[in-house]
Design a protein around this motif. Structure first.
Motif, mmCIF file in Angstrom:
data_model
loop_
_atom_site.group_PDB
_atom_site.id
_atom_site.type_symbol
_atom_site.label_atom_id
_atom_site.label_comp_id
_atom_site.label_asym_id
_atom_site.label_seq_id
_atom_site.Cartn_x
_atom_site.Cartn_y
_atom_site.Cartn_z
ATOM 1 N N LYS A 182 0.812 -1.219 0.000
ATOM 2 C CA LYS A 182 0.000 0.000 0.000
ATOM 3 C C LYS A 182 0.846 1.270 0.000
ATOM 4 C CE LYS A 182 -4.218 -1.908 2.033
ATOM 5 N NZ LYS A 182 -5.189 -1.830 3.154
ATOM 6 N N PHE A 183 2.114 1.158 0.394
ATOM 7 C CA PHE A 183 3.003 2.321 0.348
ATOM 8 C C PHE A 183 3.351 2.692 -1.098
ATOM 9 C CE2 PHE A 183 3.999 0.869 4.684
ATOM 10 C CZ PHE A 183 4.041 2.073 5.378
ATOM 11 N N LYS A 184 3.295 1.723 -1.994
ATOM 12 C CA LYS A 184 3.803 1.907 -3.355
ATOM 13 C C LYS A 184 2.759 2.574 -4.246
ATOM 14 C CE LYS A 184 7.632 -0.088 -2.207
ATOM 15 N NZ LYS A 184 8.538 -0.845 -3.034
ATOM 16 N N GLN A 185 2.720 3.897 -4.227
ATOM 17 C CA GLN A 185 1.698 4.678 -4.934
ATOM 18 C C GLN A 185 2.217 5.360 -6.202
ATOM 19 O OE1 GLN A 185 -1.575 4.704 -4.071
ATOM 20 N NE2 GLN A 185 -0.940 3.140 -2.600
ATOM 21 N N LYS A 191 0.013 9.148 -12.946
ATOM 22 C CA LYS A 191 -1.108 9.183 -13.893
ATOM 23 C C LYS A 191 -2.244 10.078 -13.400
ATOM 24 C CE LYS A 191 -0.183 4.393 -15.242
ATOM 25 N NZ LYS A 191 -0.683 2.999 -15.130
ATOM 26 N N ASN A 192 -2.098 10.574 -12.177
ATOM 27 C CA ASN A 192 -3.130 11.396 -11.556
ATOM 28 C C ASN A 192 -2.883 12.863 -11.910
ATOM 29 O OD1 ASN A 192 -4.498 13.065 -9.585
ATOM 30 N ND2 ASN A 192 -4.838 11.221 -8.380
ATOM 31 N N LYS A 197 -0.264 18.127 -11.339
ATOM 32 C CA LYS A 197 -0.443 19.585 -11.370
ATOM 33 C C LYS A 197 0.028 20.216 -10.057
ATOM 34 C CE LYS A 197 -3.970 23.206 -11.801
ATOM 35 N NZ LYS A 197 -5.420 23.494 -11.938
ATOM 36 N N ASN A 198 -0.366 19.620 -8.934
ATOM 37 C CA ASN A 198 0.045 20.143 -7.630
ATOM 38 C C ASN A 198 1.558 20.090 -7.467
ATOM 39 O OD1 ASN A 198 -2.533 20.782 -6.697
ATOM 40 N ND2 ASN A 198 -2.857 18.771 -5.790
ATOM 41 N N LEU A 199 2.158 18.984 -7.887
ATOM 42 C CA LEU A 199 3.609 18.824 -7.770
ATOM 43 C C LEU A 199 4.338 19.871 -8.598
ATOM 44 C CD1 LEU A 199 6.121 17.116 -6.930
ATOM 45 C CD2 LEU A 199 5.749 15.794 -9.029
ATOM 46 N N VAL A 200 3.962 20.014 -9.854
ATOM 47 C CA VAL A 200 4.630 20.948 -10.770
ATOM 48 C C VAL A 200 4.448 22.388 -10.302
ATOM 49 C CG1 VAL A 200 4.549 21.885 -13.114
ATOM 50 C CG2 VAL A 200 4.547 19.404 -12.760
ATOM 51 N N ASN A 201 3.221 22.753 -9.933
ATOM 52 C CA ASN A 201 2.970 24.117 -9.447
ATOM 53 C C ASN A 201 3.755 24.411 -8.173
ATOM 54 O OD1 ASN A 201 1.248 24.648 -11.555
ATOM 55 N ND2 ASN A 201 -0.633 24.380 -10.384
ATOM 56 N N ASN A 202 3.859 23.410 -7.303
ATOM 57 C CA ASN A 202 4.581 23.588 -6.047
ATOM 58 C C ASN A 202 6.063 23.849 -6.309
ATOM 59 O OD1 ASN A 202 4.991 23.103 -3.001
ATOM 60 N ND2 ASN A 202 6.355 21.626 -3.936
ATOM 61 N N VAL A 203 6.665 23.076 -7.213
ATOM 62 C CA VAL A 203 8.082 23.263 -7.526
ATOM 63 C C VAL A 203 8.311 24.630 -8.176
ATOM 64 C CG1 VAL A 203 10.013 22.409 -8.931
ATOM 65 C CG2 VAL A 203 8.554 20.788 -7.693
ATOM 66 N N ALA A 204 7.433 25.009 -9.102
ATOM 67 C CA ALA A 204 7.552 26.321 -9.758
ATOM 68 C C ALA A 204 7.454 27.453 -8.747
ATOM 69 C CB ALA A 204 6.466 26.459 -10.826
ATOM 70 N N GLY A 341 2.567 6.787 1.797
ATOM 71 C CA GLY A 341 3.262 6.515 0.537
ATOM 72 C C GLY A 341 3.130 7.662 -0.450
ATOM 73 N N GLU A 342 1.952 8.290 -0.499
ATOM 74 C CA GLU A 342 1.743 9.456 -1.363
ATOM 75 C C GLU A 342 2.657 10.605 -0.954
ATOM 76 O OE1 GLU A 342 -2.304 10.688 -1.704
ATOM 77 O OE2 GLU A 342 -3.033 8.675 -2.171
ATOM 78 N N LEU A 343 2.770 10.827 0.344
ATOM 79 C CA LEU A 343 3.630 11.906 0.845
ATOM 80 C C LEU A 343 5.097 11.634 0.516
ATOM 81 C CD1 LEU A 343 1.885 12.472 4.284
ATOM 82 C CD2 LEU A 343 2.092 14.187 2.471
#
Length: 380
Positions: A182-185, A191-192, A197-204, A341-343
């Motif tokens: 279940k950790f392996k997300q 694909k989500n 979008k959240n990841l890319v916007n956060n890094v930018a 796992g998501e975190l």
């Protein structure tokens, strides 16, 4: 994971391309993030140690922060006692537990000084031992022969701070009787569209803050069980990006306690910080005792501690918005292997993308080796 970004986002097209290229040319460590990763231990080996209920884990940095984060985040699901030895302590009786029945000693190099010292002073003859280290000649591989310990290979392509979903984090999780699958997300998350979008916007947004000379990242943590998670995150960010006079200094602030010590500085002090709000919705309900509430505070009646804590977090966010203080916010609806796992995936990908954008190698830590060499000279 519910993520909101209140940071100033400017032009994320380059980060999108970097992310696509990262997925195309995946570093070997990404193998560990996937469900089909082949561990260097078998279920047969694992079954020999599953019965042990009082376990000591010895390591430093990424070798131990991962399992400590998992244990504390999910402690209510775990029925075993796990003791973590993650520093040197000269106090007599430190971590001496007569009931320890299994030691797990972890060091990628097999030569980590503090790990060697703690293993030497703490391990008793009657205790069983597992050692996770690289498959090469080292102090720990030689010690394993003397102790007749089980040796599990630490893959040489996985750095300690990125090893949370490898043997380093997942073997301890298995010993805690958690569901490692279940950790392996990773496969689901990339694909989500919302996650990406959240990841890319956060890094930018983070890069924009760095350009504005904001180098201090303060984590306002409203979940005590996540304290170890952010100690892991602290190492991940600091050790991965702190090169070429660049980097981010991550500091963990315990909330709401720090409302009464540091919040004044956060609100009215220097403007070169940015912030992360973090909380986990807790199902444990501790209610206010209505018959003990004075009339002046009747608004507290029928409230839970969780509700009060969430209200404090929301209030603080509103004040930050009004003062235009940059922050992002994580809310975790459910405490589980999956959410953790998501975190782990979010923070690992965030760190690597920031390293690429800052033109630093996010996988090495060259300057730390200088301390190791000087220490050896002094002791020799």
């Amino acid at each position: 994971m519910i993520f909101k970004n209140y940071l100033n986002i400017k032009n994320n097209k380059k980060i999108k391309r970097d992310f696509q290229n990262l997925l195309k040319d995946q570093p070997l460590l990404f193998k560990t993030l996937k469900p089909n990763y082949k561990y260097s231990y078998s279920k047969k080996i694992l079954s020999k140690y599953q019965k042990f209920s009082n376990i000591r884990i010895i390591g430093m940095g990424g070798s131990i922060l991962a399992s400590e984060a998992i244990y504390n985040f999910l402690i209510k699901k775990i029925k075993k006692k796990i003791t973590f030895i993650n520093n040197l302590n000269s106090n007599v009786g430190y971590a001496q537990d007569k009931n320890i029945n299994l030691n797990l000693i972890i060091s990628k190099s097999g030569n980590t000084l503090e790990t060697i010292v703690n293993a030497n002073t703490l391990i008793k003859d009657k205790e069983k031992n597992i050692i996770i280290t690289e498959d090469k000649d080292s102090y720990l591989t030689n010690l394993a022969k003397k102790l007749k310990a089980e040796v599990i290979e630490h893959k040489n392509y996985v750095g300690g701070r990125y090893s949370v979903l490898s043997e380093v984090g997942m073997l301890p999780a298995e010993l805690m009787n958690l569901n490692v699958n279940k950790f392996k997300q990773f496969n689901n998350l990339i694909k989500n569209k919302i996650f990406v979008k959240n990841l890319v916007n956060n890094v930018a947004a983070t890069l924009n803050l760095i350009k504005s000379k904001k180098y201090t990242s303060i984590i306002l943590n409203y979940d005590e069980q996540s304290e170890s998670l952010f100690k892991w995150y602290q190492q991940l960010i600091a050790e991965s990006l702190g090169k070429k006079s660049k980097g981010i200094l991550p500091l963990v602030s315990t909330m709401p306690k720090d409302n009464h010590s540091l919040m004044q500085l956060y609100l009215d002090g220097p403007k070169n910080f940015f912030y992360t709000f973090f909380d986990v919705f807790d199902n444990d309900v501790i209610k206010i005792r209505n018959n003990r509430i004075l009339d002046s505070h009747e608004y507290l009646k029928n409230k839970t501690i969780e509700k009060i804590k969430q209200s404090q977090m929301l209030a603080t966010e509103k004040v930050f918005l009004s003062k235009k203080i940059p922050f992002r916010s994580f809310r975790i609806p459910k405490r589980s292997e999956q959410s953790l796992g998501e975190l782990f995936c979010f923070f690992i990908l965030e760190t690597i993308l920031l390293g690429r954008a800052l033109n630093v190698n996010p996988y090495d830590q060259p300057s730390v080796e200088l301390i190791k060499k000087e220490t050896k000279k002094i002791l020799s």
